[in-house]
Structure formats: C-alpha cells, structure tokens
Design a protein around this motif. Structure first.
Motif, mmCIF file in Angstrom:
data_model
loop_
_atom_site.group_PDB
_atom_site.id
_atom_site.type_symbol
_atom_site.label_atom_id
_atom_site.label_comp_id
_atom_site.label_asym_id
_atom_site.label_seq_id
_atom_site.Cartn_x
_atom_site.Cartn_y
_atom_site.Cartn_z
ATOM 1 N N TYR A 127 18.965 -1.809 -9.363
ATOM 2 C CA TYR A 127 17.853 -2.508 -10.002
ATOM 3 C C TYR A 127 17.167 -3.422 -8.983
ATOM 4 O O TYR A 127 17.799 -4.316 -8.432
ATOM 5 N N GLY A 128 15.914 -3.190 -8.750
ATOM 6 C CA GLY A 128 15.198 -3.961 -7.725
ATOM 7 C C GLY A 128 14.222 -4.969 -8.288
ATOM 8 O O GLY A 128 13.252 -5.338 -7.612
ATOM 9 N N GLY A 129 14.487 -5.442 -9.520
ATOM 10 C CA GLY A 129 13.555 -6.403 -10.117
ATOM 11 C C GLY A 129 12.238 -5.725 -10.443
ATOM 12 O O GLY A 129 12.195 -4.521 -10.698
ATOM 13 N N GLU A 130 11.171 -6.498 -10.442
ATOM 14 C CA GLU A 130 9.856 -5.939 -10.759
ATOM 15 C C GLU A 130 8.975 -5.913 -9.515
ATOM 16 O O GLU A 130 9.095 -6.767 -8.641
ATOM 17 N N ALA A 131 8.104 -4.922 -9.476
ATOM 18 C CA ALA A 131 7.176 -4.804 -8.351
ATOM 19 C C ALA A 131 6.200 -5.973 -8.349
ATOM 20 O O ALA A 131 5.881 -6.537 -9.399
ATOM 21 N N ALA A 132 5.726 -6.326 -7.172
ATOM 22 C CA ALA A 132 4.834 -7.474 -7.024
ATOM 23 C C ALA A 132 3.748 -7.172 -5.997
ATOM 24 O O ALA A 132 3.764 -6.142 -5.313
ATOM 25 N N GLY A 133 2.820 -8.099 -5.903
ATOM 26 C CA GLY A 133 1.840 -8.107 -4.823
ATOM 27 C C GLY A 133 1.955 -9.445 -4.110
ATOM 28 O O GLY A 133 2.703 -10.330 -4.541
ATOM 29 N N TRP A 134 1.232 -9.594 -3.002
ATOM 30 C CA TRP A 134 1.281 -10.851 -2.242
ATOM 31 C C TRP A 134 -0.117 -11.381 -1.971
ATOM 32 O O TRP A 134 -1.002 -10.617 -1.544
ATOM 33 N N VAL A 135 -0.297 -12.662 -2.198
ATOM 34 C CA VAL A 135 -1.499 -13.358 -1.731
ATOM 35 C C VAL A 135 -1.046 -14.276 -0.596
ATOM 36 O O VAL A 135 -0.058 -15.005 -0.733
ATOM 37 N N ILE A 136 -1.734 -14.191 0.521
ATOM 38 C CA ILE A 136 -1.360 -14.975 1.703
ATOM 39 C C ILE A 136 -2.540 -15.857 2.084
ATOM 40 O O ILE A 136 -3.647 -15.360 2.315
ATOM 41 N N VAL A 137 -2.294 -17.161 2.101
ATOM 42 C CA VAL A 137 -3.345 -18.104 2.479
ATOM 43 C C VAL A 137 -3.015 -18.608 3.884
ATOM 44 O O VAL A 137 -2.022 -19.323 4.080
ATOM 45 N N PHE A 138 -3.823 -18.206 4.852
ATOM 46 C CA PHE A 138 -3.569 -18.574 6.239
ATOM 47 C C PHE A 138 -3.975 -20.018 6.518
ATOM 48 O O PHE A 138 -4.692 -20.631 5.730
ATOM 49 N N GLU A 139 -3.501 -20.534 7.655
ATOM 50 C CA GLU A 139 -3.715 -21.933 8.013
ATOM 51 C C GLU A 139 -5.197 -22.271 8.179
ATOM 52 O O GLU A 139 -5.593 -23.414 8.053
#
Ligand code: NI
Ligand code: MN
Length: 234
Positions: A127-139
C-alpha cells in the motif's frame, strides 16, 4: 523564452523532471532515470541532487529512488511511501501528506492532490498511500506544479487560486493518466504561463502528439513548451 528568472528545467523522459533553483539546489521529481526516453548521460545529469520528490509509488515514478537516496539530503513523499523507504534502510525522508508543506533551503514544497493510485509492486502489492502532486515555490518566487499521474479534477482550480503556478508539468499520454483532451481542460483550470507535457511516448500505450494541446489553449495566455528529453531550459 521568458522563463529566464533563475531556474533551470530538464525533462528526463516520462514523469522525471530535474529542477535547479536560483541558488543551485537541485530537485528531481519521480526519478525513473532508466525510462526508455532518458538521455544517454542521465547518470551524469543526476549525480548531484539535493532533494527527491515522489508523487506516488508506481515503479515508473519511484524508479531509482533507493539508489539515488544515498546521495541526497532528503526524499519527500507521502507517509506510507516514507515508511516503506524506512524499511528499505532509507532514513533521510520527509514524510508528508496532502495540504502539507515543508521549506528546505528557502524552497517550499507543498503536497497537493491527484486523482490516481499508488501501489508499490513487489511480490505482494504494497500500500503506497494516495497519489499526489507537488507545488514548488522557489526562493525567487517562481512557482512550479508537477501533477504526477492524474486525471483532470476540479480542485485544479483551487491549486490555481492558492498557489498560482506559472510553470506546470501535466501528464498527457492517456490510458493511465489523462490524455490530450483532459489535459487541455486542466490547462483551462490552472491557467499557467507555461505548460510542459510529460508522461507520453515512453511506450506504445501512451503515444500522444502533445502539439494537439494547442487547440485547447486558444484564448488562454498559456504557452505550450514541448521539450526533448535531456534538453535544459533556463
Ligand atoms: Ni502511476
Ligand atoms: Mn505513471
């Protein structure tokens, strides 16, 4: 191309994306570096990585995480995948879940939703949990959204309202994720400045012609950028 605000982007084939921040921090998302489209010098390209981000547990995303994890500061993933990593001897993880964020080296990583699954294929499916996406806020404020594997979902509108990502990576190959038509609708929901298609043409079931997306982008200020694997945009 207008992207020149201090981050570098390299698509390494399939869903694997390398981002380099203004300060030189290197982030790899879904490091399946042995994917059929990966450039020949991929090992060299990924020799210095600071953070690994995983969207879900499928092999074509988890990829080479176990070997690469030894030389990075941290692997960011959902809690279940992190417990799996722990059992495999990887201790430098940051376990998270959707809506959560962490800031490392002045870069903020936010885990967002996705409409997909996340099983880890072993002798028995883990079981690998739930799929996700990523938001990345750079410096420097540049905000990137990598959707992972997903269908289009109406909360992409919330992602736009909350984070206003300028650069998005969306799967377009169909069969296991959304295809061209759905990804075109996703662009209407997110309204990014730049749309970089991923997760297509890796193998026959996900053949797609990403330039067909242009017909769905009429009237939007979104520019489609079709990259070649290994090509760096800065
Ligand atoms: Ni998947
Ligand atoms: Mn996939």
């Amino acid at each position: 191309m207008g992207l020149n605000r201090g981050i570098k982007i390299t698509w390494l084939g399939h869903a694997c994306v390398l981002l380099e921040s203004f300060n030189g921090k290197r982030i790899i998302i879904d490091p399946w570096i042995e994917n059929p489209l990966a450039p020949k010098n991929v090992k060299e390209i990924v020799s210095k990585i600071d953070y690994i981000l995983l969207t879900h547990g499928h092999f074509d995303h988890f990829g080479n995480t176990l070997e690469l994890a030894k030389n990075v500061k941290a692997v960011l993933a959902n809690w279940e995948i992190c417990m799996y990593l722990d059992k495999k001897g990887v201790k430098n993880y940051i376990d998270m879940n959707k809506g959560g964020s962490t800031t490392q080296d002045e870069i903020t990583f936010i885990m967002v939703g996705a409409d997909h699954s996340s099983g880890i294929l072993e002798e028995n499916m883990q079981y690998g949990g739930e799929a996700a996406g990523w938001v990345i806020v750079f410096e420097n404020g540049v905000t990137v959204y990598h959707a992972g594997d997903t269908n289009v979902f109406s909360d992409m509108d919330l992602i736009r309202k909350l984070y206003k990502p300028e650069i998005v990576f969306l799967p377009v190959g169909g069969k296991y994720t959304m295809g061209i038509r759905e990804a075109g609708y996703a662009a209407k929901l997110i309204r990014p400045r730049f749309f970089i298609p991923i997760h297509y043409n890796t193998f026959p079931p996900i053949q797609a012609e990403p330039r067909e997306l242009n017909r769905y982008l009429k009237g939007l200020r979104t520019e489609l950028i079709v990259l070649n694997p290994g090509e760096e945009l800065s």
